[in-house]
Structures are given as C-alpha cells and as structure tokens.
Write a protein that holds these residues in place. Sequence first.
Motif, PDB file in Angstrom:
ATOM      1  N   HIS A 150     153.373 100.282  13.787  1.00 53.34           N
ATOM      2  CA  HIS A 150     153.848 100.633  15.221  1.00 53.34           C
ATOM      3  C   HIS A 150     155.436 100.150  14.898  1.00 53.34           C
ATOM      4  O   HIS A 150     156.210  99.754  15.990  1.00 53.34           O
ATOM      5  CB  HIS A 150     153.151  99.728  16.416  1.00 53.34           C
ATOM      6  CG  HIS A 150     151.822  99.786  16.626  1.00 53.34           C
ATOM      7  ND1 HIS A 150     151.630 101.127  17.487  1.00 53.34           N
ATOM      8  CD2 HIS A 150     150.819  99.466  15.984  1.00 53.34           C
ATOM      9  CE1 HIS A 150     150.128 101.259  17.358  1.00 53.34           C
ATOM     10  NE2 HIS A 150     149.661 100.143  16.503  1.00 53.34           N
ATOM     11  N   GLU A 151     155.909 100.169  13.897  1.00 49.48           N
ATOM     12  CA  GLU A 151     157.267  99.711  13.422  1.00 49.48           C
ATOM     13  C   GLU A 151     158.405 100.551  14.393  1.00 49.48           C
ATOM     14  O   GLU A 151     159.190 100.018  14.767  1.00 49.48           O
ATOM     15  CB  GLU A 151     157.445 100.089  11.912  1.00 49.48           C
ATOM     16  CG  GLU A 151     158.635  99.391  11.445  1.00 49.48           C
ATOM     17  CD  GLU A 151     158.912  99.626   9.945  1.00 49.48           C
ATOM     18  OE1 GLU A 151     158.274 100.568   9.316  1.00 49.48           O
ATOM     19  OE2 GLU A 151     159.925  99.036   9.485  1.00 49.48           O
ATOM     20  N   GLN A 194     157.317  87.363  27.313  1.00 50.26           N
ATOM     21  CA  GLN A 194     156.145  86.324  27.471  1.00 50.26           C
ATOM     22  C   GLN A 194     155.148  87.484  28.247  1.00 50.26           C
ATOM     23  O   GLN A 194     153.849  87.338  28.063  1.00 50.26           O
ATOM     24  CB  GLN A 194     156.682  85.766  28.486  1.00 50.26           C
ATOM     25  CG  GLN A 194     157.025  84.387  27.850  1.00 50.26           C
ATOM     26  CD  GLN A 194     157.611  83.440  28.965  1.00 50.26           C
ATOM     27  OE1 GLN A 194     157.045  82.634  29.267  1.00 50.26           O
ATOM     28  NE2 GLN A 194     159.031  83.519  29.397  1.00 50.26           N
ATOM     29  N   GLN A 195     155.449  88.546  28.921  1.00 48.52           N
ATOM     30  CA  GLN A 195     154.706  89.663  29.696  1.00 48.52           C
ATOM     31  C   GLN A 195     154.022  90.407  28.504  1.00 48.52           C
ATOM     32  O   GLN A 195     152.917  90.486  28.602  1.00 48.52           O
ATOM     33  CB  GLN A 195     155.541  90.450  30.383  1.00 48.52           C
ATOM     34  CG  GLN A 195     154.693  91.446  31.408  1.00 48.52           C
ATOM     35  CD  GLN A 195     154.256  90.648  32.665  1.00 48.52           C
ATOM     36  OE1 GLN A 195     154.550  89.590  32.889  1.00 48.52           O
ATOM     37  NE2 GLN A 195     153.142  91.261  33.105  1.00 48.52           N
ATOM     38  N   ALA A 196     154.762  90.543  27.317  1.00 37.59           N
ATOM     39  CA  ALA A 196     153.990  91.486  26.391  1.00 37.59           C
ATOM     40  C   ALA A 196     153.061  90.530  25.488  1.00 37.59           C
ATOM     41  O   ALA A 196     152.211  91.120  24.932  1.00 37.59           O
ATOM     42  CB  ALA A 196     154.978  92.061  25.244  1.00 37.59           C
ATOM     43  N   GLY A 197     153.201  89.121  25.459  1.00 41.35           N
ATOM     44  CA  GLY A 197     152.280  88.424  24.883  1.00 41.35           C
ATOM     45  C   GLY A 197     152.687  87.975  23.417  1.00 41.35           C
ATOM     46  O   GLY A 197     153.600  88.645  23.035  1.00 41.35           O
ATOM     47  N   LEU A 203     145.314  98.073  19.369  1.00 42.78           N
ATOM     48  CA  LEU A 203     144.988  97.547  20.918  1.00 42.78           C
ATOM     49  C   LEU A 203     145.916  96.798  21.404  1.00 42.78           C
ATOM     50  O   LEU A 203     146.371  97.177  22.654  1.00 42.78           O
ATOM     51  CB  LEU A 203     143.503  97.153  20.996  1.00 42.78           C
ATOM     52  CG  LEU A 203     142.251  98.162  20.761  1.00 42.78           C
ATOM     53  CD1 LEU A 203     141.119  97.481  20.724  1.00 42.78           C
ATOM     54  CD2 LEU A 203     142.281  99.375  21.533  1.00 42.78           C
ATOM     55  N   GLU A 204     146.127  95.776  20.767  1.00 39.54           N
ATOM     56  CA  GLU A 204     147.289  94.655  21.052  1.00 39.54           C
ATOM     57  C   GLU A 204     148.578  95.250  21.510  1.00 39.54           C
ATOM     58  O   GLU A 204     149.037  94.806  22.495  1.00 39.54           O
ATOM     59  CB  GLU A 204     147.176  93.744  19.901  1.00 39.54           C
ATOM     60  CG  GLU A 204     148.233  92.390  20.590  1.00 39.54           C
ATOM     61  CD  GLU A 204     147.434  91.619  21.728  1.00 39.54           C
ATOM     62  OE1 GLU A 204     146.344  91.787  22.152  1.00 39.54           O
ATOM     63  OE2 GLU A 204     148.259  90.960  22.304  1.00 39.54           O
ATOM     64  N   VAL A 205     149.071  96.238  20.663  1.00 37.22           N
ATOM     65  CA  VAL A 205     150.442  96.583  20.905  1.00 37.22           C
ATOM     66  C   VAL A 205     150.401  97.426  22.041  1.00 37.22           C
ATOM     67  O   VAL A 205     151.260  97.236  23.151  1.00 37.22           O
ATOM     68  CB  VAL A 205     150.796  97.304  19.436  1.00 37.22           C
ATOM     69  CG1 VAL A 205     152.061  98.088  19.695  1.00 37.22           C
ATOM     70  CG2 VAL A 205     151.350  96.442  18.466  1.00 37.22           C
ATOM     71  N   ASP A 241     151.758  96.357  29.701  1.00 31.34           N
ATOM     72  CA  ASP A 241     152.032  95.296  30.434  1.00 31.34           C
ATOM     73  C   ASP A 241     153.722  94.935  30.402  1.00 31.34           C
ATOM     74  O   ASP A 241     154.148  94.510  31.582  1.00 31.34           O
ATOM     75  CB  ASP A 241     151.488  93.816  29.936  1.00 31.34           C
ATOM     76  CG  ASP A 241     150.088  93.974  29.996  1.00 31.34           C
ATOM     77  OD1 ASP A 241     149.590  94.733  30.521  1.00 31.34           O
ATOM     78  OD2 ASP A 241     149.382  93.039  29.519  1.00 31.34           O
ATOM     79  N   ALA A 242     154.359  95.171  29.409  1.00 34.60           N
ATOM     80  CA  ALA A 242     155.827  94.939  29.477  1.00 34.60           C
ATOM     81  C   ALA A 242     156.339  96.034  30.315  1.00 34.60           C
ATOM     82  O   ALA A 242     157.434  95.702  30.931  1.00 34.60           O
ATOM     83  CB  ALA A 242     156.360  94.864  27.941  1.00 34.60           C
TER      84      ALA A 242
END
Lengths: 327, 95
Positions: A75-76, A99-102, B52-54, B60-61
């Motif tokens: 996902h670069e 923080q929202q993105a994790g 999945l995480e990305v 969410d972002a």
Amino acid sequence: MPEPGAPATPADRPDPAAPPALGDVAARLATRAELAKLAHELDLAPDELAFLADEPAEALRALRTDVATSLAARHEARLRRVAGLAGVLPPGLAARAAQQAGPVVGARVASALDPDDAVRLAGRLPLDFLAELTLSLDTAGVQRVVPGLDPALVTAVGRRLLDEGEHLVLGRLVSAVPPEAALAVVEHADPAALLQVALLVDDRSVLPGLVRELPVDALRTVLAACHDHGTETDALTLLTALDAPGRGRVLTCLASLPVEHRAGFLTVAAELGAWSEVLPGLPHVDDATLRTLLEPPAGPAALAGVSAAARAVGDTATVARLDAVGP
Amino acid sequence: MTQGVPVPPPLVRVAERLDVPLTELAALERCDPADLEALDTAIAMAQHAEDLEVRRSMRDAVRFVPAPLRRRVAAALFPADEPAETGAGTRAGAE
C-alpha cells in the motif's frame, strides 16, 4: 556432513559427546533471535517456524527483510498520499487522524512521512499510542524517525515497551538511538530483560557502546543474574560482539563477583572453548583482577586455556604475563 | 486441482509472493515442501491481514475528515483503478 550412522573419525567429525564450540552456540543463538523476529513479522509464535531452526541467521534475516518489504510495498502509494496529507495538516489534527487510523497504519504512515513531520506528529501523540505504534514500526521506519525524537520521549516509550516485555521491539529501538538514550531506557530494567534486549538487538555493532556506558553495578547484576538463571552461555556469546575494552570490562566485573559465580562462567567458557574470545579482553584487565580470575577452583583451567589460546596466535606478551601473574 | 494448471512448488510461490528472485531464497531449498507450504500460507495471511488493516484504517480516517473535504480525500486515497480497495489483487485474500 556424514550420513546418519556413518562411522565418525576424529578427522572428519567432532566428538559427538563434546560440547559445542562457542562459535556454534553463537550461531544458534543468532538464528533463534532471527526466528523470533521473523515470527513477530508474520504474527506467529516462534515455534510455528521451528522448521527453520537450522537455517543460518543471515538467511532468516534476509527472509524477514523480504517479508517486511513486501508488506510495506502493498500500500506504499496510498500511504505516501496519506503522508502527504498528514504533512500539510496542522499537527494536532494530523495526530487525531493518526489515532483514528490506528497504530499499525500509523506506523506505516510514519515510515513514509518526512522525518521532520514525523517528529512533530510524534510529539502530539499520547504515550500509549506511540508505544503501540512502535510495535509495528519496521527497522527502516525506526531508523528514519527515532533519531530525531526528543530523547525523553524515546526513553518514555522504551520504558513502556520494557514494562510490557516487548524485548524484541526494544532490540530494534536501541539499535537506532545513541547509547545514552538506550541506557536511559534500560537503566532500571530487570537484568534478565536487559540480557534479552541485548540478545535481540537488530544491529550488534551497538553493543560495545552500550557495554562501555552501562554502569558497572548494572553489568555486574546482569552477570550475577546469568549465573542464577543458568544463562552464562547467552552472556558468553554476547562477548563475541564486544570490542577488546568491552571484553575487559566484562572480565573486570566478573572478577568482582563471588567465587561461585566466577567459577560458573569460567567452567562454561572452558566447555565452549571460548578462550580465544576472552583473550582480547586481557590487556584491559589489571593484574590484581587477572589474579582473582585465575584463582581456584576454575582459575587453573582458565589459565591453561587462555595460555594455549595466546600461544596459538603467537601472543608471547600475554603468555609471559599469565606466567607472571598466575598461581 | 484443475488438469493442465500445475501448481508451482511452494518455494516458487513464496518467491512470487515476496516478489524476489528464487535465487534469493536458495537457503530454504532444503526445507521440507510441507514446511514451505506452511511458510507460504503464513506470508499470505500476513499480507491479507495488512490489506484488511490498511483498508479499515483508511475508512476510519476518512470519516474523521470534515464533510466538505471527505469526497476529495476519499478519491485521493481510494482511486477507482486501485484493485486493493475491492479486494482483487490481494492474492492471499483469495486463499
């Protein structure tokens, strides 16, 4: 290697009853550390990769790097766009978005950010989140971002990771910061944890600097803990990563321990044939310390071993000194 | 297994998945094929988890972005021609 069951001769095979040489033990330990790092990268338990336990550490390190690169590359382009957006947002807003993105994506974006922007952003993030983010920050990300951070922040994050037993991530972190910052992280660490972090450092070239700066009391406590936990072998393999003054410092600390501790280390050193690794440290040890190290019960065997190692490399000065100082 | 479509050996699949030449993994050639199969699966799962995480995190972002800018930011992060957003192109996801 001979086929299983083939007759072994002294010429082509070491005595199977003989303990392994220090070099073999160090190689196995390096493989074990690399397996733990690869397992961390793949989110597996290390024993799920047990079939790789006989591979050389360099091969596993290359595989781990390939895995990390492949994950970062997926996902670069997208993460670079996010980094571009984050770089133009006010730091407070970017911190809330991060923080929202994790923490996982936060770590990926941090690696893609301009280091100055990453440092600004890190200053706005809560400690817990930063510690979580550091778990997912790859080696390249650590090297890009961490050196620019406020040392107090690095220390705080490092101590949080230490509290949580994240020795592997700490090994990555201490490889990227100056020795004084690394020492600030580990100065109150449990000695066993300190040894684990040292065994897991990403870049072993930082170890001489750490041992040089580590307070004598801390080094002595680590050696005593190794004796108590029977991990003298781990400590001795780390000796191979130290420079000559570092080895001398370790020997000096060893001499200050009770006789049973000294005897434990010297016995393991004799079993591993580690005298050629001890030899470079001797010029950095004073005569009184050397005399203490050579005291019975294990000293005489150590004297014979080190003398033989010195003679093997033509180090006549050390041979003469040992003859003069020894019992 | 579909006839005529041979499955590459597991080490070849690991190399393809990591996008590295097979020669770079030469040290693993002596491993048992079943173990290499497990390694290939583990890498595939790690890549799938990363995808999945990305995607989850990006969504969410984007929700966090003020409404007037949201469509533009979403378009920048999820271009229509990028396969990862739909799940296609995520080899591990198909397994």
